[in-house]
Enzyme design. Structure first.
Site, mmCIF file in Angstrom:
data_model
loop_
_atom_site.group_PDB
_atom_site.id
_atom_site.type_symbol
_atom_site.label_atom_id
_atom_site.label_comp_id
_atom_site.label_asym_id
_atom_site.label_seq_id
_atom_site.Cartn_x
_atom_site.Cartn_y
_atom_site.Cartn_z
ATOM 1 C CE LYS A 38 -0.161 -0.470 4.993
ATOM 2 N NZ LYS A 38 -0.862 -1.084 6.116
ATOM 3 C CE1 TYR A 246 12.942 31.595 4.030
ATOM 4 C CE2 TYR A 246 13.103 29.227 3.685
ATOM 5 C CZ TYR A 246 12.745 30.489 3.229
ATOM 6 O OH TYR A 246 12.197 30.633 1.987
HETATM 7 C C1 LIG Z 1 0.000 -1.938 6.726
HETATM 8 C C2 LIG Z 1 -0.518 -3.248 7.147
HETATM 9 C C3 LIG Z 1 0.337 -4.339 7.295
HETATM 10 C C4 LIG Z 1 1.856 -4.199 7.243
HETATM 11 O O1 LIG Z 1 2.281 -3.635 8.481
HETATM 12 P P1 LIG Z 1 3.814 -3.334 8.812
HETATM 13 O O2 LIG Z 1 3.783 -2.845 10.209
HETATM 14 O O3 LIG Z 1 4.270 -2.301 7.847
HETATM 15 O O4 LIG Z 1 4.559 -4.609 8.659
HETATM 16 C C5 LIG Z 1 -0.224 -5.584 7.540
HETATM 17 N N1 LIG Z 1 -1.566 -5.728 7.686
HETATM 18 C C6 LIG Z 1 -2.412 -4.683 7.590
HETATM 19 C C7 LIG Z 1 -3.874 -4.907 7.776
HETATM 20 C C8 LIG Z 1 -1.930 -3.422 7.339
HETATM 21 O O5 LIG Z 1 -2.769 -2.384 7.276
#
Ligand SMILES: *Cc1c(COP(=O)(O)O)cnc(C)c1O
Length: 346
Positions: A38, A246
């Protein structure tokens, strides 16, 4: 005419990515090991991540939305699950897609069943109170008649040693055999390190694939994948007593050689690195001086007299150390990296 090359890039180590997936697969024991891709593969580029991991043998991929699934469709991943389930406006697309929704509420379950949707996944909430149907609703028959590939839940505190982990695991294990699910899946990256009774049939690492390490077991095995590099736009001498950037927050204690780099907070290199970020040229450390600007960064280069306009400098970005330094999470460090980086796999 071809576009000029970008003045900043992410050097991405494809061997380290595959190494990390294999290490997590080995730590997952008998369970299959998938990959959360994702947020565009946590900022690396989901398509490149999926191609590389599929070639290494990964079959199960997870995205958040149908737009993310659509962006991967032509790669035909063996198994693709959409973690946010299906809204009304997703249904036509979802029904025509080989990807499975991860149904996460009673309304989503009804929507999918009423439409005669095929195989799906289901998220059950075991205490995080984020997405998911309740265990009680499942026991009461909410999922009856659905063809479920994977029943999953998500750990709230996998990166901590707290009793809640075992409570969630036990609540989840109690659902074994109570649905048509072919597989059970609980562990994210940190959950894999909690031990065999958290692995079930399928694990779902994300951050550790990309170089994140939240526990000693991962710190030993996981390699850095993402290496930001920025080009020098100008090199200058800042005389004793003058300031840089800045709000003039850094004053030269002596004549100082300074390189101005093409990277800033609009690229995800946030203001929390002001005055404390680190860069390097070879093994020579170069300190960030003063405030991070939107598109520019000043680093001291007294240690690297040969560096000139057009040369490239590496930004220190080992995730555990950089998170501790900046106060940002390892996830934020990756997913904040912007679109102005050229993503270059080596
Ligand atoms: C993002 C996510 C993962 C992966 O989690 P990490 O902590 O990045 O390993 C796994 N399962 C779900 C449902 C997620 O939303």
């Amino acid at each position: 005419m071809t576009r000029p090359a970008a003045p900043l890039r992410l050097s991405l180590d494809g061997d380290a990515l595959v190494h990390n997936w294999r290490a997590l697969a080995a730590m997952s024991g008998d369970a299959a090991c998938g990959a959360a891709v994702k947020a565009d593969g946590y900022g690396l580029g989901a398509r490149d991540v999926v191609r590389r991991l599929a070639q290494a043998g990964c079959r199960d991929f997870f995205v958040a939305t149908w737009a993310e699934a659509a962006a991967l469709a032509d790669l035909e991943p063996a198994s693709l699950a959409v973690l946010h389930g299906v809204r009304d406006e997703d249904m036509a697309f979802a029904l025509a897609s080989p990807a499975r929704p991860v149904l996460a509420s009673a309304a989503q379950v009804a929507r999918w069943r009423d439409a005669g949707g095929g195989a799906c996944d289901v998220m059950v909430d075991t205490g995080m109170n984020r997405l998911g149907v309740s265990a009680d609703d499942i026991i009461a028959g909410l999922l009856d008649g659905l063809t479920i590939d994977t029943l999953m839940s998500h750990l709230a505190c996998a990166d901590e040693s707290v009793p809640m982990n075992a409570r969630q695991r036990d609540a989840f294990a109690g659902l074994a055999g109570r649905t048509s699910a072919r597989r059970l899946s609980l562990a994210n990256s940190a959950g894999i390190a909690l031990g065999a009774d958290y692995h079930f049939d399928l694990t779902r690492p994300g951050i550790a694939l990309y170089g994140g390490a939240q526990c000693a077991a991962h710190a030993e095995r996981i390699r850095q994948v993402v290496f930001p590099q920025a080009q020098i736009l100008q090199r200058r001498r800042v005389p004793t007593g003058e300031t840089v950037g800045y709000n003039a927050t850094w004053t030269a204690p002596a004549d100082t050689q300074v390189a101005i780099l093409n990277i800033g907070y609009a690229d995800g290199y946030l203001r929390s690195f002001s005055g404390k970020g680190r860069a390097h040229s070879g093994d020579r450390a170069l300190p960030v001086l003063g405030r991070v600007s939107m598109d520019l960064l000043a680093v001291g280069v007294d240690a690297a007299p040969e560096l000139a306009e057009g040369d490239w400098i590496g930004i220190d970005y080992a995730l555990p150390e950089t998170a501790a330094l900046s106060g940002l999470s390892q996830y934020e460090l990756l997913t904040g990296l912007g679109q102005r980086f050229a993503r270059v796999w080596k």
